[in-house]
Write an enzyme that holds these catalytic residues in place. Structure first.
Site, PDB file in Angstrom:
ATOM      1  N   LYS A 203      11.475  -1.030  -3.756  1.00 13.93           N
ATOM      2  CA  LYS A 203      12.561  -0.261  -3.152  1.00 13.93           C
ATOM      3  C   LYS A 203      13.882  -0.900  -3.556  1.00 13.93           C
ATOM      4  O   LYS A 203      14.129  -2.071  -3.272  1.00 13.93           O
ATOM      5  CB  LYS A 203      12.427  -0.222  -1.633  1.00 13.93           C
ATOM      6  CG  LYS A 203      13.599   0.490  -0.984  1.00 13.93           C
ATOM      7  CD  LYS A 203      13.369   0.791   0.463  1.00 13.93           C
ATOM      8  CE  LYS A 203      14.616   1.433   1.060  1.00 13.93           C
ATOM      9  NZ  LYS A 203      14.437   1.778   2.463  1.00 13.93           N
ATOM     10  N   LYS A 256      10.988   3.635  -5.183  1.00 13.66           N
ATOM     11  CA  LYS A 256      12.060   4.389  -4.550  1.00 13.66           C
ATOM     12  C   LYS A 256      13.414   3.847  -4.978  1.00 13.66           C
ATOM     13  O   LYS A 256      13.611   2.637  -4.889  1.00 13.66           O
ATOM     14  CB  LYS A 256      11.902   4.278  -3.036  1.00 13.66           C
ATOM     15  CG  LYS A 256      12.993   4.919  -2.235  1.00 13.66           C
ATOM     16  CD  LYS A 256      12.763   4.649  -0.790  1.00 13.66           C
ATOM     17  CE  LYS A 256      13.953   5.192  -0.023  1.00 13.66           C
ATOM     18  NZ  LYS A 256      13.960   4.760   1.329  1.00 13.66           N
TER      19      LYS A 256
HETATM   20  C1  PBG Z   1      15.452   2.837   5.469  1.00 10.02           C
HETATM   21  C2  PBG Z   1      15.158   4.018   4.627  1.00 10.02           C
HETATM   22  C3  PBG Z   1      16.086   4.601   3.764  1.00 10.02           C
HETATM   23  C4  PBG Z   1      15.454   5.695   3.174  1.00 10.02           C
HETATM   24  C5  PBG Z   1      14.149   5.752   3.677  1.00 10.02           C
HETATM   25  N1  PBG Z   1      13.977   4.693   4.579  1.00 10.02           N
HETATM   26  C6  PBG Z   1      17.503   4.279   3.519  1.00 10.02           C
HETATM   27  C7  PBG Z   1      17.902   2.885   3.308  1.00 10.02           C
HETATM   28  O1  PBG Z   1      17.127   2.032   2.860  1.00 10.02           O
HETATM   29  O2  PBG Z   1      19.056   2.608   3.606  1.00 10.02           O
HETATM   30  C8  PBG Z   1      16.118   6.609   2.200  1.00 10.02           C
HETATM   31  C9  PBG Z   1      15.471   7.904   1.897  1.00 10.02           C
HETATM   32  C10 PBG Z   1      16.341   8.877   1.195  1.00 10.02           C
HETATM   33  O3  PBG Z   1      17.455   8.557   0.728  1.00 10.02           O
HETATM   34  O4  PBG Z   1      15.912  10.032   1.090  1.00 10.02           O
HETATM   35  N2  PBG Z   1      14.435   2.047   5.913  1.00 10.02           N
END
Ligand code: PBG
Length: 331
Positions: A203, A256
């Protein structure tokens, strides 16, 4: 080999297999299906309420009653799973995200209701503190730093409370070190052997999450997430993270965002036999919607091309806000 062009002497002509629609179908290598899709959904308190997210046209936060309709709709379109994200009211937020493991909390209620009303749908829950944190960070904050080990303890409680409510798969998206192993141990000790873990392994600290943070009112209140999410410049490190999560007991791993990270999806697919998921995140959704609304691109074609490219790169599963739209197109 006679050609009308005296400079060409062609034996191989790849275009032969592109000549007709049926030939093109026969040699097609990648097929996107409804079984690949996971639909991320947003739930909020209240009754009979839905609010469109301004930076995500046609995506809404729903109160539970309307969310159940939305999920039933998705299930009727053949979608197998939803990923659940809550909008938590400000007064329930604190530094330690204690609301995240409230057995009476919004997420826990929502899981139970979905299980009761639409038992065939797989429920994937987000394990992270940011929707519950005053600071909008994925962990407990102290002196401007995000504490790792203390946060993992809360994440374990959160995951167990989700499992207790009926979650099928818990998905830690927080990027704390060691959380997959701790959650696995915690779930097993509580008897939830059958609850799976979808690890957000690679991520990245991405600017593509902006619209999602609008949806959950969860933007970081100071700094950014670079001390826990990965540097977009790195690829080797993605393999390191995946290796650790697998060793710690992940059942599936995720990359991601997806579109700017197709090379990472491919590397991870080649590295592991576990199912690989890709998250077509909010910013990717917003870009397509914005351009389509201007009439600058053909939305349907761009969506199918984009998701097919993720699958071609190696994604077995795709979390996408386009899930319903695509399920309809694939009919
Ligand atoms: C946070 C989380 C995020 C997303 C999913 N879980 C945002 C972040 O890490 O700030 C983003 C998903 C998206 O942008 O569609 N745990």
């Amino acid at each position: 080999m006679t050609s009308t062009n005296q400079h060409l002497s062609l034996f191989h002509r790849p275009r032969r297999l592109r000549r007709t629609a049926s030939l093109r179908r026969m040699v097609r290598e990648t097929q996107l299906t409804v079984n690949d899709l996971i639909y991320p959904v947003f739930v909020m308190e209240g009754e009979n309420q839905q609010e469109e997210i301004p930076s995500m046209p046609e995506i809404y936060r729903y109160s539970l009653d309307l969310l159940l309709k939305e999920i039933a709709d998705a299930a009727n379109l053949g979608i197998n799973a939803v990923a659940l994200f809550p909008l938590i009211s400000t007064e329930k937020k604190d530094n330690a995200g204690t609301e995240s493991y409230n057995t009476d909390g919004l997420v826990q209620h929502t899981i139970k209701a979905i299980k009761q009303e639409i038992p065939e749908i797989t429920i994937i829950t987000d394990v992270a503190l940011d929707p519950f944190s005053t600071y909008g960070h994925d962990g407990i904050v102290k002196d401007g730093k995000i504490l790792n080990d203390e946060t993992v303890e809360v994440l374990v409680k959160q995951a167990i409370s989700q499992a207790e409510a009926g979650a099928d798969i818990v998905a830690p998206s927080d990027m704390m070190d060691g959380r997959v192993g701790a959650i696995r141990q915690g779930l097993d000790a509580a008897g939830y052997f059958d609850v799976g873990i979808l690890a957000y392994s690679a991520k990245y600290a991405s600017a593509y999450y902006g619209p999602f943070r609008d949806a959950l009112e969860s933007a970081p209140q100071f700094g950014d997430k670079q001390t826990y999410q990965m540097n977009p410049a790195n690829s080797q490190e993605a393999i390191k993270e995946v290796a650790l999560d697998i060793a710690e007991g992940a059942d599936m791993v995720m990359v991601k965002p997806a579109l700017a990270y197709l090379d990472i999806i491919r590397r991870i697919k080649e590295y592991t036999n576990l199912p690989v998921a890709a998250y077509n995140v909010s910013g990717e959704y917003a870009m397509v919607k914005a351009a389509a609304r201007q009439g600058w691109i053909d939305e349907k074609k761009v969506v199918l091309e984009t998701l097919t490219s993720m699958k071609r790169a190696g994604a077995d599963l795709i979390l996408t806000y386009f899930a319903k739209q695509v399920a309809l197109m694939l009919r």
